[in-house]
Scaffold this active site. Structure first.
Site, PDB file in Angstrom:
ATOM      1  N   TYR A  53       0.918  -0.979  -0.031  1.00 16.80           N
ATOM      2  CA  TYR A  53       0.160   0.253  -0.132  1.00 16.80           C
ATOM      3  C   TYR A  53       0.758   1.030  -0.118  1.00 16.80           C
ATOM      4  O   TYR A  53       0.380   2.352  -0.430  1.00 16.80           O
ATOM      5  CB  TYR A  53      -1.408  -0.010   1.545  1.00 16.80           C
ATOM      6  CG  TYR A  53      -2.219  -1.041   1.117  1.00 16.80           C
ATOM      7  CD1 TYR A  53      -3.192  -0.533  -0.524  1.00 16.80           C
ATOM      8  CD2 TYR A  53      -1.781  -2.224   1.386  1.00 16.80           C
ATOM      9  CE1 TYR A  53      -4.402  -1.842  -0.632  1.00 16.80           C
ATOM     10  CE2 TYR A  53      -3.018  -3.601   1.115  1.00 16.80           C
ATOM     11  CZ  TYR A  53      -4.290  -3.293   0.091  1.00 16.80           C
ATOM     12  OH  TYR A  53      -4.647  -3.587   0.112  1.00 16.80           O
ATOM     13  N   ARG A  56       2.120   1.985  -3.871  1.00 20.35           N
ATOM     14  CA  ARG A  56       0.079   2.392  -4.408  1.00 20.35           C
ATOM     15  C   ARG A  56      -0.238   3.477  -4.171  1.00 20.35           C
ATOM     16  O   ARG A  56      -0.021   4.679  -4.803  1.00 20.35           O
ATOM     17  CB  ARG A  56      -0.873   1.451  -3.543  1.00 20.35           C
ATOM     18  CG  ARG A  56      -1.276  -0.059  -4.576  1.00 20.35           C
ATOM     19  CD  ARG A  56      -1.878  -0.912  -4.739  1.00 20.35           C
ATOM     20  NE  ARG A  56      -3.143  -0.348  -4.678  1.00 20.35           N
ATOM     21  CZ  ARG A  56      -3.868   0.051  -6.114  1.00 20.35           C
ATOM     22  NH1 ARG A  56      -2.776  -0.674  -7.753  1.00 20.35           N
ATOM     23  NH2 ARG A  56      -4.259   0.685  -6.301  1.00 20.35           N
ATOM     24  N   GLN A  86     -16.304   3.736  -5.195  1.00 20.36           N
ATOM     25  CA  GLN A  86     -15.433   2.138  -4.987  1.00 20.36           C
ATOM     26  C   GLN A  86     -13.821   2.500  -5.033  1.00 20.36           C
ATOM     27  O   GLN A  86     -12.737   1.488  -4.132  1.00 20.36           O
ATOM     28  CB  GLN A  86     -15.138   1.117  -6.552  1.00 20.36           C
ATOM     29  CG  GLN A  86     -16.861   0.766  -5.590  1.00 20.36           C
ATOM     30  CD  GLN A  86     -16.837  -0.594  -6.900  1.00 20.36           C
ATOM     31  OE1 GLN A  86     -16.781  -1.137  -6.446  1.00 20.36           O
ATOM     32  NE2 GLN A  86     -17.919  -0.029  -7.354  1.00 20.36           N
ATOM     33  N   ASN A  87     -13.081   3.465  -5.402  1.00 20.29           N
ATOM     34  CA  ASN A  87     -11.400   3.467  -5.544  1.00 20.29           C
ATOM     35  C   ASN A  87     -11.303   4.177  -4.241  1.00 20.29           C
ATOM     36  O   ASN A  87     -11.566   4.641  -3.691  1.00 20.29           O
ATOM     37  CB  ASN A  87     -11.678   4.818  -6.641  1.00 20.29           C
ATOM     38  CG  ASN A  87     -11.866   3.953  -7.753  1.00 20.29           C
ATOM     39  OD1 ASN A  87     -12.331   2.964  -7.637  1.00 20.29           O
ATOM     40  ND2 ASN A  87     -11.906   5.008  -8.724  1.00 20.29           N
ATOM     41  N   ASP A  89      -8.256   5.985  -4.623  1.00 24.97           N
ATOM     42  CA  ASP A  89      -7.331   7.170  -4.220  1.00 24.97           C
ATOM     43  C   ASP A  89      -8.388   8.144  -4.452  1.00 24.97           C
ATOM     44  O   ASP A  89      -9.428   8.362  -3.890  1.00 24.97           O
ATOM     45  CB  ASP A  89      -7.579   7.070  -6.279  1.00 24.97           C
ATOM     46  CG  ASP A  89      -8.260   6.909  -7.234  1.00 24.97           C
ATOM     47  OD1 ASP A  89      -8.770   8.369  -7.250  1.00 24.97           O
ATOM     48  OD2 ASP A  89      -8.068   6.374  -8.521  1.00 24.97           O
ATOM     49  N   HIS A 104     -14.639   1.740  -0.183  1.00 23.99           N
ATOM     50  CA  HIS A 104     -13.721   0.959   0.584  1.00 23.99           C
ATOM     51  C   HIS A 104     -12.633   1.263   0.912  1.00 23.99           C
ATOM     52  O   HIS A 104     -11.452   0.795   0.675  1.00 23.99           O
ATOM     53  CB  HIS A 104     -13.667  -0.065  -1.199  1.00 23.99           C
ATOM     54  CG  HIS A 104     -14.484  -0.942  -1.610  1.00 23.99           C
ATOM     55  ND1 HIS A 104     -14.557  -1.120  -3.379  1.00 23.99           N
ATOM     56  CD2 HIS A 104     -15.544  -1.571  -0.773  1.00 23.99           C
ATOM     57  CE1 HIS A 104     -15.012  -1.926  -3.179  1.00 23.99           C
ATOM     58  NE2 HIS A 104     -16.033  -1.836  -1.895  1.00 23.99           N
ATOM     59  N   GLY A 170     -17.349   2.624 -15.106  1.00 27.06           N
ATOM     60  CA  GLY A 170     -15.779   2.305 -14.637  1.00 27.06           C
ATOM     61  C   GLY A 170     -15.671   0.936 -13.589  1.00 27.06           C
ATOM     62  O   GLY A 170     -14.948   1.003 -12.808  1.00 27.06           O
ATOM     63  N   THR A 171     -16.757   0.461 -13.666  1.00 28.79           N
ATOM     64  CA  THR A 171     -16.423  -0.609 -12.661  1.00 28.79           C
ATOM     65  C   THR A 171     -17.558  -1.992 -13.314  1.00 28.79           C
ATOM     66  O   THR A 171     -18.053  -1.842 -14.335  1.00 28.79           O
ATOM     67  CB  THR A 171     -17.353  -0.559 -11.779  1.00 28.79           C
ATOM     68  OG1 THR A 171     -17.765  -1.949 -10.117  1.00 28.79           O
ATOM     69  CG2 THR A 171     -19.020  -0.310 -11.210  1.00 28.79           C
TER      70      THR A 171
HETATM   71  N1  APR Z   1     -13.094   3.823 -18.469  1.00 29.49           N
HETATM   72  C1  APR Z   1     -13.500   3.093 -17.778  1.00 29.49           C
HETATM   73  N2  APR Z   1     -14.260   1.927 -18.013  1.00 29.49           N
HETATM   74  C2  APR Z   1     -13.162   1.079 -18.009  1.00 29.49           C
HETATM   75  C3  APR Z   1     -11.639   1.985 -18.745  1.00 29.49           C
HETATM   76  C4  APR Z   1     -11.882   3.022 -19.046  1.00 29.49           C
HETATM   77  N3  APR Z   1     -11.135   3.828 -19.888  1.00 29.49           N
HETATM   78  N4  APR Z   1     -10.529   0.805 -18.331  1.00 29.49           N
HETATM   79  C5  APR Z   1     -11.419  -0.063 -18.199  1.00 29.49           C
HETATM   80  N5  APR Z   1     -12.998   0.486 -17.795  1.00 29.49           N
HETATM   81  C6  APR Z   1     -13.350  -0.497 -16.499  1.00 29.49           C
HETATM   82  C7  APR Z   1     -13.624  -2.100 -17.287  1.00 29.49           C
HETATM   83  O1  APR Z   1     -14.239  -2.416 -18.508  1.00 29.49           O
HETATM   84  C8  APR Z   1     -14.179  -2.896 -16.084  1.00 29.49           C
HETATM   85  O2  APR Z   1     -15.695  -2.660 -16.237  1.00 29.49           O
HETATM   86  O3  APR Z   1     -13.663  -0.757 -15.530  1.00 29.49           O
HETATM   87  C9  APR Z   1     -14.015  -1.504 -14.726  1.00 29.49           C
HETATM   88  C10 APR Z   1     -12.760  -1.884 -14.004  1.00 29.49           C
HETATM   89  O4  APR Z   1     -13.642  -2.933 -13.566  1.00 29.49           O
HETATM   90  P1  APR Z   1     -12.263  -3.862 -11.973  1.00 29.49           P
HETATM   91  O5  APR Z   1     -11.187  -3.743 -11.644  1.00 29.49           O
HETATM   92  O6  APR Z   1     -13.416  -4.706 -11.441  1.00 29.49           O
HETATM   93  O7  APR Z   1     -13.201  -2.606 -11.082  1.00 29.49           O
HETATM   94  P2  APR Z   1     -14.182  -2.211  -9.762  1.00 29.49           P
HETATM   95  O8  APR Z   1     -15.240  -2.426 -10.672  1.00 29.49           O
HETATM   96  O9  APR Z   1     -13.477  -1.048  -9.396  1.00 29.49           O
HETATM   97  O10 APR Z   1     -13.578  -3.208  -8.385  1.00 29.49           O
HETATM   98  C11 APR Z   1     -14.601  -3.268  -7.577  1.00 29.49           C
HETATM   99  O11 APR Z   1     -12.938  -4.995  -6.217  1.00 29.49           O
HETATM  100  O12 APR Z   1     -10.945  -4.799  -6.939  1.00 29.49           O
HETATM  101  C12 APR Z   1     -11.409  -4.673  -5.472  1.00 29.49           C
HETATM  102  O13 APR Z   1     -12.116  -3.403  -3.742  1.00 29.49           O
HETATM  103  C13 APR Z   1     -11.421  -2.947  -4.887  1.00 29.49           C
HETATM  104  O14 APR Z   1     -12.734  -1.555  -5.113  1.00 29.49           O
HETATM  105  C14 APR Z   1     -11.796  -2.571  -5.916  1.00 29.49           C
HETATM  106  C15 APR Z   1     -13.420  -3.945  -5.585  1.00 29.49           C
END
Ligand code: APR
Length: 229
Positions: A53, A56, A86-87, A89, A104, A170-171
């Site tokens: 961390y 990061r 959920q970020n 940052d 988170h 973006g999740t």
């Molecule tokens: N713009 C928008 N979305 C994007 C981009 C971009 N440039 N690049 C990738 N993505 C999308 C991917 O298609 C995917 O759907 O962002 C999403 C990322 O998904 P994850 O990596 O699963 O991230 P997230 O959904 O935030 O994860 C949830 O899981 O890792 C744990 O606790 C952590 O908060 C996190 C949680």
């Protein structure tokens, strides 16, 4: 003024150079999540988790908000805006958004391992072994790990219930309870989603998709949302 909830995930920070989780084969900066994002991983090797961390935190310090974070700020002229992210940052804050709920946790904070109410601002500082809370327990990152409670989930659910419009950016919508938040929206609340990849999640209501990266998709989203002022 209408109320908008923007639910963001790792994808909104991807173009700032912060790697998403699931786009990298389930490895997070080369680590299995069990090692670095679970109570079991912490119990096994605290020094390694702290170092992970710390690295990061330094990477996030050197990253900048991108056009996606920046575009969301303009919405505050027209709507009451709540960002549920959920970020871990602080790129929404640095872009200038005001109401941000970190579901988170936050990389720039530490908390006590014995008393979760003791949370400290770190800024860019590292957490080292031997850094203690005022009650004498080791500090850990103020981050919700897999298998841990999400203390802000009820507040977030209330915001979704009260929202007139909800946009998901973006999740992958695979991590609960965050992924279930949209289900708290009232019938008739309009839903939008910005992501270059359509998630497999099946929404229980119609969704308007903008299948683009955040840097171009969020400005388009903002233009579309302004039609509802
Ligand atoms: N713009 C928008 N979305 C994007 C981009 C971009 N440039 N690049 C990738 N993505 C999308 C991917 O298609 C995917 O759907 O962002 C999403 C990322 O998904 P994850 O990596 O699963 O991230 P997230 O959904 O935030 O994860 C949830 O899981 O890792 C744990 O606790 C952590 O908060 C996190 C949680």
């Amino acid at each position: 003024m209408k109320t908008i909830v923007i639910l963001t995930g790792a994808g909104i920070s991807a173009e700032s150079g912060i790697q998403t989780f699931r786009d990298s084969n389930g490895l997070w900066e080369g680590h299995d999540w069990r090692q670095v994002a679970s109570p079991e991983g912490w119990a096994a090797d605290q020094a390694m988790v702290l170092k992970f961390y710390n690295l990061r935190r330094a990477a996030i310090r050197d990253a900048q908000p991108n056009a996606g974070h920046l575009a969301l700020v303009e919405l505050e002229k027209y709507f009451q805006v709540f960002i549920i992210t959920q970020n871990i940052d602080d790129l929404h804050e640095r872009a200038g958004s005001r109401n941000i709920l970190h579901l988170h946790g936050e990389i720039r904070k530490a908390r006590s391992t014995s008393n979760p109410k003791l949370v400290y601002d770190l800024g860019d500082k590292d957490i080292e072994m031997g850094d203690l809370c005022e009650e004498g327990s080791q500090l850990r990152p103020h981050i919700v790990w897999f298998g841990e409670d999400v203390p802000l989930i009820h507040t977030a659910a209330g915001l979704c219930y009260d929202a007139d419009l909800i946009a998901v950016v973006g999740t992958s919508m695979v991590v609960y309870p965050a992924a279930g938040l949209v289900n708290y929206a009232k019938k008739g609340t309009k839903l939008f989603m910005v992501d270059p990849n359509k998630p497999e999640y099946s929404f229980s209501r119609p969704v308007e998709y903008i299948l683009e990266p955040a840097s171009t998709g969020v400005p388009k989203l903002v233009g579309r949302l302004k039609e509802f002022v």
